[in-house]
Design an enzyme around this catalytic site. Structure first.
Site: not given
Ligand code: IDP
Ligand code: MG
Length: 140
Positions: A11, A51, A59, A87, A93, A104, A114, A117, A128
């Site tokens: 990212k 997304y 968010f 993962r 996350t 992370r 973070n 992805h 994807e």
């Molecule tokens: P993941 O990337 O671990 O699969 P997801 O729940 O799919 O997590 O969320 C996608 C992306 O959205 C996260 O990697 C992060 O960049 C962002 N994100 C997730 N939850 C939050 C939040 O509570 N606040 C701000 N950004 C978030």
């Molecule tokens: Mg995800």
């Protein structure tokens, strides 16, 4: 477990800090092979579509802004159980909850910025990967 492919993105927070090589080393040390890779500037339309599943989340707008704020590296990773393995390498996350040694934990700036992805299922990995790569771009 079977040889799988998963989709990964390094990212903008990570490309900005020149961490592509350090993150790729984590994948390779864990036995995942980078079988396709390209550095791109994501358009707003691409980020919104990618997304889409999070469109209703508070968010979503910020996430699209963040993902288009600088270059990203899109990748296909291949190996035994690649989806779950990636993962594990990524960590939770929220970096505050990520295990020691994960990408992370070591590199993420925040729950949003973070660093990586990774696909959450083989089905989503296939979708994807096809969104960013042609079959001929991927070389095992
Ligand atoms: P993941 O990337 O671990 O699969 P997801 O729940 O799919 O997590 O969320 C996608 C992306 O959205 C996260 O990697 C992060 O960049 C962002 N994100 C997730 N939850 C939050 C939040 O509570 N606040 C701000 N950004 C978030
Ligand atoms: Mg995800």
């Amino acid at each position: 477990m079977a040889i799988e492919r998963t989709f990964s993105i390094i990212k903008p927070d990570a490309t900005r800090r020149n961490l592509t090589g350090k993150i790729n080393a984590k994948f390779e040390e864990a036995g995942l092979k980078i079988v396709a890779q390209r550095r791109i500037q994501m358009s707003e339309a691409q980020a919104k579509k990618f997304y889409e599943v999070h469109a209703a989340r508070p968010f979503y707008g910020d996430l699209v802004k963040f993902m288009t704020s600088g270059p990203v590296v899109v990748q296909v990773l291949e190996g035994e159980g690649a989806v779950l393995k990636n993962r594990d390498i990524m960590g939770a996350t929220n970096p505050a909850n990520a295990a020691a040694g994960t990408i992370r934990k070591e590199f993420a700036e925040s729950i949003e910025a973070n660093s990586v992805h990774g696909s959450d299922s083989p089905e989503n990995a296939a979708i994807e990967i096809a969104y960013f790569f042609a079959g001929t771009d991927i070389v095992s």
